[in-house]
Design a protein around this motif. Sequence first.
Motif, short mmCIF file in Angstrom:
data_model
loop_
_atom_site.label_atom_id
_atom_site.label_comp_id
_atom_site.label_asym_id
_atom_site.label_seq_id
_atom_site.Cartn_x
_atom_site.Cartn_y
_atom_site.Cartn_z
N CYS A 177 0.87 -1.19 0.00
CA CYS A 177 0.00 0.00 0.00
C CYS A 177 0.91 1.23 0.00
CB CYS A 177 -0.88 -0.04 1.25
SG CYS A 177 -1.98 1.36 1.39
N LEU A 178 0.87 1.99 -1.10
CA LEU A 178 1.78 3.13 -1.26
C LEU A 178 1.01 4.44 -1.11
CD1 LEU A 178 3.82 1.90 -4.40
CD2 LEU A 178 4.12 1.32 -1.96
N ARG A 179 1.35 5.21 -0.09
CA ARG A 179 0.66 6.48 0.16
C ARG A 179 1.47 7.61 -0.47
NH1 ARG A 179 -0.55 4.82 6.41
NH2 ARG A 179 -2.31 3.38 5.97
N TYR A 180 0.95 8.09 -1.62
CA TYR A 180 1.65 9.16 -2.34
C TYR A 180 1.41 10.48 -1.64
CZ TYR A 180 0.82 5.94 -6.33
OH TYR A 180 0.71 4.86 -7.16
N PHE A 181 2.40 11.35 -1.65
CA PHE A 181 2.20 12.71 -1.19
C PHE A 181 1.83 13.56 -2.40
CE2 PHE A 181 2.71 12.86 3.40
CZ PHE A 181 2.85 11.50 3.62
N ASN A 182 2.61 14.53 -2.83
CA ASN A 182 2.14 15.36 -3.94
C ASN A 182 2.97 15.12 -5.20
OD1 ASN A 182 1.05 16.55 -1.43
ND2 ASN A 182 0.18 18.03 -2.88
N PRO A 183 2.52 14.25 -6.10
CA PRO A 183 3.30 13.94 -7.30
C PRO A 183 3.36 15.13 -8.25
CG PRO A 183 1.57 12.31 -6.89
CD PRO A 183 1.28 13.49 -6.02
N VAL A 184 4.56 15.43 -8.76
CA VAL A 184 4.73 16.53 -9.71
C VAL A 184 5.86 16.19 -10.68
CG1 VAL A 184 3.96 18.35 -8.11
CG2 VAL A 184 6.39 17.74 -8.23
N GLY A 185 6.05 17.02 -11.68
CA GLY A 185 7.15 16.83 -12.62
C GLY A 185 6.76 15.94 -13.78
N ALA A 186 7.76 15.54 -14.56
CA ALA A 186 7.50 14.77 -15.78
C ALA A 186 8.77 14.01 -16.15
CB ALA A 186 7.12 15.71 -16.92
N HIS A 187 8.61 13.04 -17.06
CA HIS A 187 9.76 12.31 -17.58
C HIS A 187 10.74 13.32 -18.20
CE1 HIS A 187 12.02 9.65 -20.36
NE2 HIS A 187 11.78 8.73 -19.43
N PRO A 188 12.07 13.16 -17.97
CA PRO A 188 13.03 14.17 -18.47
C PRO A 188 13.00 14.37 -19.98
CG PRO A 188 14.15 12.26 -17.51
CD PRO A 188 12.72 12.13 -17.15
N SER A 189 12.44 13.42 -20.74
CA SER A 189 12.36 13.59 -22.20
C SER A 189 11.37 14.70 -22.58
CB SER A 189 11.87 12.29 -22.84
OG SER A 189 10.52 12.03 -22.43
N GLY A 190 10.44 15.02 -21.68
CA GLY A 190 9.39 16.00 -22.02
C GLY A 190 8.31 15.41 -22.91
N ARG A 191 8.30 14.09 -23.10
CA ARG A 191 7.34 13.46 -24.02
C ARG A 191 6.11 12.88 -23.30
NH1 ARG A 191 6.75 15.00 -28.42
NH2 ARG A 191 6.45 13.07 -29.57
N ILE A 192 6.22 12.65 -22.00
CA ILE A 192 5.04 12.29 -21.19
C ILE A 192 5.04 13.19 -19.96
CG2 ILE A 192 4.81 9.90 -22.01
CD1 ILE A 192 6.13 8.96 -19.43
N GLY A 193 3.84 13.46 -19.46
CA GLY A 193 3.73 14.35 -18.30
C GLY A 193 2.30 14.42 -17.82
N LYS A 256 10.32 -10.73 -0.59
CA LYS A 256 10.04 -10.93 0.83
C LYS A 256 8.73 -11.70 1.07
CE LYS A 256 13.51 -8.16 1.93
NZ LYS A 256 14.80 -8.71 2.30
N GLN A 257 7.90 -11.79 0.02
CA GLN A 257 6.62 -12.52 0.15
C GLN A 257 5.80 -12.01 1.34
OE1 GLN A 257 6.30 -15.46 -1.94
NE2 GLN A 257 8.30 -15.05 -2.84
N ARG A 258 5.84 -10.68 1.57
CA ARG A 258 5.01 -10.17 2.67
C ARG A 258 4.50 -8.77 2.31
NH1 ARG A 258 10.10 -8.95 5.79
NH2 ARG A 258 10.30 -11.19 6.16
N SER A 259 3.49 -8.32 3.03
CA SER A 259 2.85 -7.03 2.73
C SER A 259 3.59 -5.86 3.39
CB SER A 259 1.40 -7.06 3.21
OG SER A 259 0.68 -8.05 2.48
N VAL A 260 3.30 -4.65 2.90
CA VAL A 260 3.97 -3.47 3.43
C VAL A 260 3.12 -2.24 3.12
CG1 VAL A 260 5.31 -3.07 1.31
CG2 VAL A 260 6.20 -2.26 3.51
N THR A 261 3.13 -1.29 4.03
CA THR A 261 2.48 0.01 3.79
C THR A 261 3.53 1.09 4.00
OG1 THR A 261 0.27 -0.71 4.46
CG2 THR A 261 0.75 1.65 4.62
N VAL A 262 3.76 1.93 2.98
CA VAL A 262 4.78 2.97 3.10
C VAL A 262 4.31 4.30 2.52
CG1 VAL A 262 6.77 1.41 3.07
CG2 VAL A 262 5.88 2.31 0.92
N ASN A 263 4.87 5.37 3.10
CA ASN A 263 4.74 6.72 2.52
C ASN A 263 5.70 6.84 1.35
OD1 ASN A 263 3.01 7.61 4.60
ND2 ASN A 263 4.73 8.18 5.92
N LEU A 264 5.23 7.42 0.26
CA LEU A 264 6.15 7.78 -0.83
C LEU A 264 6.18 9.31 -0.90
CD1 LEU A 264 5.59 5.19 -3.72
CD2 LEU A 264 7.20 5.11 -1.80
#
Length: 347
Positions: A177-193, A256-264
Amino acid sequence: MTTKKTILLTGATGYIASHTWLVLQEAGFEVVGVDDFSNSSPVVLERLEELSGRKPVFHRLDVGDRAALEEVFRLHRIDAAVHFAAYKAVGESVAKPLEYYRNNLGSLLTLAETMRTHGVKRLVFSSSATVYGRPERLPLVEDAARAATNPYGATKLMCEQILEDLQRADAAWQVACLRYFNPVGAHPSGRIGEDPRGIPNNLMPYVAQVAVGVRPRLQVFGDDYDTPDGTGVRDYIHVMDLAEGHVAALRYLFDKQRSVTVNLGTGRGYSVLEVVKAYERASGRPVPYDIVARRPGDVDACYADPTRARELLGWQATRDLDTMCADSWRWQRMNPQGYAPATSPPA
Ligand code: WQD
């Protein structure tokens, strides 16, 4: 020669998923993408082929369509899934709660039922710092109290609880379970964002559109918060760091065959005005703004304690705010209309 693991990505042509798709392939995974294009463009598939040199394996479908999802599991040997598909606009969720509960809960339930039918029980779930509600203490640790402050946040919290109950009922499930904070930016190629439809809800895409001249001025939602300069503080994380966090989470599940919850998150908060100044430096363009009233529901500050992800996944964010702004600006400048066909010459 071990066979490559195949990862199913839902919401695959969306902002975070499309960047994760590339990073997964570079990490040696095969990827099968599914999306209904309700909040993304098919042009993303062309850009992924251009960047990876490979034709994407993709099926257009609604994740809530069980029969369509069954067909994907019949066609491909899926080893794990990363579930991105969800509606994610906080304001919209307040106006349309039924659609948010139906779509966000329904898609997770259909995905998990289909996975179970096919004996696939490794899942990475795209969650959000919004499940923490109003932070009582900062930085936020993963065992902080959870609370929903809007229907979107409630759907993320409920999905986390559904997955916790599923793991209690069947220990064969391994969930990251991945808890995202505030995603920003884009791939350095500038082709996806990031390509928000209509008026951007989030800060950085709005700032980008002011810098490129699509919008005249930024409205800063309040400067009377309990923060160093009075404007809201958030933990902005580069979408490429986020994508790499998903690779680290999948490797953890397989190894690890086990679950995890982390802040990203990065563990570092920046204010609205710091973001504005950084964007002006990155773009060389002014970002004029007006201070206006607070936006209902906003908190003063929110940023992560990223220790658990570093210790358990061996992952940490490496890109700073200037890089986030520079990569966002390259995408914005090269694609002033996002993925829509350019109607006017690039800025
Ligand atoms: C950031 C800061 C605003 C726009 C939201 C969702 C969260 C997650 C990320 C999905 C705040 C200020 C913003 C503007 C402004 N999404 N701001 N003018 O609210 O932290 O989080 O997006 O998972 O669930 O809640 O992000 O970018 O909207 O706001 O002043 O035009 O910028 O007040 O301080 P937020 P944001």
